[in-house]
Design a protein around this motif. Sequence first.
Motif, PDB file in Angstrom:
ATOM      1  N   VAL A   1     -31.761  22.792   8.186  1.00  0.00           N
ATOM      2  CA  VAL A   1     -31.698  24.193   8.113  1.00  0.00           C
ATOM      3  C   VAL A   1     -30.549  24.769   7.501  1.00  0.00           C
ATOM      4  CG1 VAL A   1     -31.526  26.905   9.520  1.00  0.00           C
ATOM      5  CG2 VAL A   1     -31.829  24.206  10.686  1.00  0.00           C
ATOM      6  N   PHE A   2     -31.945  25.418   5.537  1.00  0.00           N
ATOM      7  CA  PHE A   2     -30.959  26.490   4.738  1.00  0.00           C
ATOM      8  C   PHE A   2     -30.446  27.861   5.250  1.00  0.00           C
ATOM      9  CE2 PHE A   2     -33.572  22.715   3.290  1.00  0.00           C
ATOM     10  CZ  PHE A   2     -32.594  22.396   2.105  1.00  0.00           C
ATOM     11  N   VAL A   3     -29.425  27.853   4.842  1.00  0.00           N
ATOM     12  CA  VAL A   3     -28.530  29.001   5.589  1.00  0.00           C
ATOM     13  C   VAL A   3     -28.184  29.673   4.229  1.00  0.00           C
ATOM     14  CG1 VAL A   3     -26.843  30.288   6.406  1.00  0.00           C
ATOM     15  CG2 VAL A   3     -27.779  28.348   7.273  1.00  0.00           C
ATOM     16  N   ILE A   4     -29.324  30.399   3.067  1.00  0.00           N
ATOM     17  CA  ILE A   4     -29.043  31.274   2.066  1.00  0.00           C
ATOM     18  C   ILE A   4     -28.957  31.788   2.040  1.00  0.00           C
ATOM     19  CG2 ILE A   4     -30.578  30.786  -0.101  1.00  0.00           C
ATOM     20  CD1 ILE A   4     -30.174  28.326   0.931  1.00  0.00           C
ATOM     21  N   ASP A   5     -27.618  32.241   0.676  1.00  0.00           N
ATOM     22  CA  ASP A   5     -27.422  33.977   0.848  1.00  0.00           C
ATOM     23  C   ASP A   5     -27.998  34.711  -0.432  1.00  0.00           C
ATOM     24  OD1 ASP A   5     -24.980  35.547  -0.329  1.00  0.00           O
ATOM     25  OD2 ASP A   5     -23.165  34.807  -0.284  1.00  0.00           O
ATOM     26  N   GLY A   6     -28.400  35.285  -0.271  1.00  0.00           N
ATOM     27  CA  GLY A   6     -29.146  36.064  -0.541  1.00  0.00           C
ATOM     28  C   GLY A   6     -28.494  37.903  -1.308  1.00  0.00           C
TER      29      GLY A   6
ATOM     30  N   THR B   1     -24.061  18.945  12.008  1.00  0.00           N
ATOM     31  CA  THR B   1     -23.580  18.437  10.581  1.00  0.00           C
ATOM     32  C   THR B   1     -23.541  19.629   9.369  1.00  0.00           C
ATOM     33  OG1 THR B   1     -24.228  16.144  11.849  1.00  0.00           O
ATOM     34  CG2 THR B   1     -22.974  16.751   8.861  1.00  0.00           C
ATOM     35  N   MET B   2     -22.626  19.826   9.348  1.00  0.00           N
ATOM     36  CA  MET B   2     -22.591  21.197   8.367  1.00  0.00           C
ATOM     37  C   MET B   2     -22.051  21.172   7.181  1.00  0.00           C
ATOM     38  SD  MET B   2     -23.465  23.680  10.338  1.00  0.00           S
ATOM     39  CE  MET B   2     -22.417  25.171   9.870  1.00  0.00           C
ATOM     40  N   TYR B   3     -22.716  21.473   6.163  1.00  0.00           N
ATOM     41  CA  TYR B   3     -22.751  21.360   4.820  1.00  0.00           C
ATOM     42  C   TYR B   3     -22.607  22.425   4.338  1.00  0.00           C
ATOM     43  CZ  TYR B   3     -23.823  16.275   4.467  1.00  0.00           C
ATOM     44  OH  TYR B   3     -24.281  14.538   5.085  1.00  0.00           O
ATOM     45  N   VAL B   4     -21.887  22.778   3.584  1.00  0.00           N
ATOM     46  CA  VAL B   4     -21.555  24.153   2.630  1.00  0.00           C
ATOM     47  C   VAL B   4     -21.312  23.793   1.218  1.00  0.00           C
ATOM     48  CG1 VAL B   4     -18.808  24.335   2.622  1.00  0.00           C
ATOM     49  CG2 VAL B   4     -20.055  25.881   2.487  1.00  0.00           C
ATOM     50  N   LEU B   5     -22.533  24.617  -0.028  1.00  0.00           N
ATOM     51  CA  LEU B   5     -22.057  25.181  -0.974  1.00  0.00           C
ATOM     52  C   LEU B   5     -21.659  26.515  -2.114  1.00  0.00           C
ATOM     53  CD1 LEU B   5     -24.581  22.891  -0.294  1.00  0.00           C
ATOM     54  CD2 LEU B   5     -25.413  23.351  -2.596  1.00  0.00           C
TER      55      LEU B   5
ATOM     56  N   ARG C   1     -28.505  42.764  -0.523  1.00  0.00           N
ATOM     57  CA  ARG C   1     -27.183  43.217   0.033  1.00  0.00           C
ATOM     58  C   ARG C   1     -25.505  43.007   0.045  1.00  0.00           C
ATOM     59  NH1 ARG C   1     -29.637  48.833   1.124  1.00  0.00           N
ATOM     60  NH2 ARG C   1     -32.427  48.627   1.228  1.00  0.00           N
ATOM     61  N   GLY C   2     -25.600  43.172   1.399  1.00  0.00           N
ATOM     62  CA  GLY C   2     -24.176  42.274   1.182  1.00  0.00           C
ATOM     63  C   GLY C   2     -23.199  41.043   1.767  1.00  0.00           C
ATOM     64  N   SER C   3     -22.882  40.769   2.378  1.00  0.00           N
ATOM     65  CA  SER C   3     -22.760  39.141   1.819  1.00  0.00           C
ATOM     66  C   SER C   3     -22.181  39.241   3.421  1.00  0.00           C
ATOM     67  CB  SER C   3     -21.973  38.842   1.479  1.00  0.00           C
ATOM     68  OG  SER C   3     -21.883  37.333   1.502  1.00  0.00           O
ATOM     69  N   MET C   4     -22.861  38.631   5.060  1.00  0.00           N
ATOM     70  CA  MET C   4     -22.576  38.866   6.329  1.00  0.00           C
ATOM     71  C   MET C   4     -23.124  36.964   6.975  1.00  0.00           C
ATOM     72  SD  MET C   4     -21.884  41.656   6.718  1.00  0.00           S
ATOM     73  CE  MET C   4     -21.037  42.176   9.063  1.00  0.00           C
TER      74      MET C   4
ATOM     75  N   PHE D   1     -25.465  28.007   1.615  1.00  0.00           N
ATOM     76  CA  PHE D   1     -25.296  28.102  -0.182  1.00  0.00           C
ATOM     77  C   PHE D   1     -24.559  29.711   0.149  1.00  0.00           C
ATOM     78  CE2 PHE D   1     -25.472  30.565  -3.208  1.00  0.00           C
ATOM     79  CZ  PHE D   1     -25.760  29.638  -4.371  1.00  0.00           C
ATOM     80  N   THR D   2     -23.510  29.910  -0.751  1.00  0.00           N
ATOM     81  CA  THR D   2     -22.653  31.080  -0.248  1.00  0.00           C
ATOM     82  C   THR D   2     -22.265  31.274  -2.137  1.00  0.00           C
ATOM     83  OG1 THR D   2     -21.231  32.703   0.594  1.00  0.00           O
ATOM     84  CG2 THR D   2     -21.039  30.385   0.403  1.00  0.00           C
ATOM     85  N   ASP D   3     -21.905  32.633  -2.209  1.00  0.00           N
ATOM     86  CA  ASP D   3     -21.543  32.606  -3.756  1.00  0.00           C
ATOM     87  C   ASP D   3     -20.322  33.581  -3.976  1.00  0.00           C
ATOM     88  OD1 ASP D   3     -23.551  35.074  -5.789  1.00  0.00           O
ATOM     89  OD2 ASP D   3     -22.923  35.837  -3.695  1.00  0.00           O
ATOM     90  N   GLY D   4     -20.306  33.722  -2.530  1.00  0.00           N
ATOM     91  CA  GLY D   4     -18.756  35.305  -2.223  1.00  0.00           C
ATOM     92  C   GLY D   4     -18.646  35.132  -1.077  1.00  0.00           C
TER      93      GLY D   4
END
Length: 496
Positions: free
Chosen positions: A279-284, A407-411, A352-355, A385-388
């Motif tokens: 499962v991808f969790v993508i920052d929008g 298993t958690m990968y984070v970028l 919008r925001g980043s929750m 994936f997160t940028d902030g």
Amino acid sequence: ITNSFITENPCKAVPLDFYFVIDSSRSIRPNDYEKVKTFIINLIQFLKIGPDATRVGLLQYGSVVQPEFSLKTYNNKAEVEQAVRNMEHLATGTMTGLAIQYTMETAFTEEEGARPANLHIPRIAMIVTDGRPQDTVEEVAAQARQAGIQIFAIGVGRVDMNTLKAIGSEPHSEHVHLVANFSQIETLISVFQSKLCGEIDFCDLGNHGCEHDCVSVPESYICRCKKGYVLNLDGKTCSSLDLCQTVDHRCEHQCVSTTDSYICRCFEGFLYKTFMDLVFVIDGSKSLGPTNFELVKQFVNGIVDSLDISKKGTHVGLLQYSTKVRTEFTLGQYTTAQGVKQAVSRMQYMGRGSMTGSALRHMFEFSFSAKEGARPNIPRVSVVFTDGRSQDDVSEWATKAKNSGITMYVLGIGKAIEQELREIASEPDEKHLYYAEDFEKMGEITKKLKSRICTGTQLTPSNKKSVTRTTQQTDLNKNQITNSPLETLESQLVHK
């Protein structure tokens, strides 16, 4: 936000009568007071200030209202900035209702520099507060809105959201904002940029660098290629569709071009062994921007290309999050790489925001459920994936996810916070956490993830029914793979 960013993103001349209403109560510490001043100075960079353009006024309030300058006081940005820097902290009570009443009855009068109503110049009040008002605000705020004043309510810290909603204009999603502390108030700069600026055709500004076509989108632009070509990972240049001949694919056995990318395949007699629920969790969030969001979509599809997506192989789901969390598709929805990639391409940027914490909670509670297609006794993996900086806590739900066997990968890219990345990633960090200063580095990660080792069932020439397990390895530069925190997802997970 930096001045270089502002220079690259100019606003159209949209005239406003704009008033800052700043809480200067004793609960605000001196260093936080300075952060509010910096926030104001950064925000006015988006405004063209002048008598015939935007006029800016400011008052601060505590137990009393103290006007600092009116809409007619200053005629240029430099004078406004200096006046903001010269402000002194009142450090008294919190009479927010009184401040709103002054704004309505005095600040936006023609005598104080507001332009006549028949000119239809938008009247905007931005109220910043860190505490509960000592007077009532509902009635006077409603009167101000009815008088034509558009109110933005910004709360910092332990501010009651219902109070902010009583102050701010509708819709509240656009006009009411709450941040955890004064260090996070700067994250609202990008939120207000589109609200205070007119629509801009960024392609007309020149120097976009698109090899083929440039398409203007809110706050930025994207490059598109002509038919028969595909956009490269740099987001600007184009390549012919036979990418196997134009890129360093590094497939161990065979490279096969697809419509907009390529896939690696094993020789006959070899099968990809790896399988998982991913499962991808993508920052929008707003800070990402439409252009970089397109790069993230390409990055996701690059990883998808390296997976054996099928009914019995790897299944992929994806969440996009901003202020809210949206399931783009579940683990059980698609059983082909083409289906997954098309769904990724169709994703609409939330902006919008980043929750991030809310996204991790949704992933933990729903994404890996049987209802959404998760399978029993199959490795469970999440790529975040997160940028902030997240506007909520990430540790609780990241810990629950890891404790449940995910298993958690984070970028992390750009302004991502190292502490938050470590809280999200599985241990050891060096194998599950990756950080890059900018989006240009994403292409390197995609290449590493596509350097797959074909492993599995090799059929013997003498007896097709008998099988022997072998592991084929290449002479690729091992440092390029093993030094990556995301080294060969499949091969790691299968041998866990």
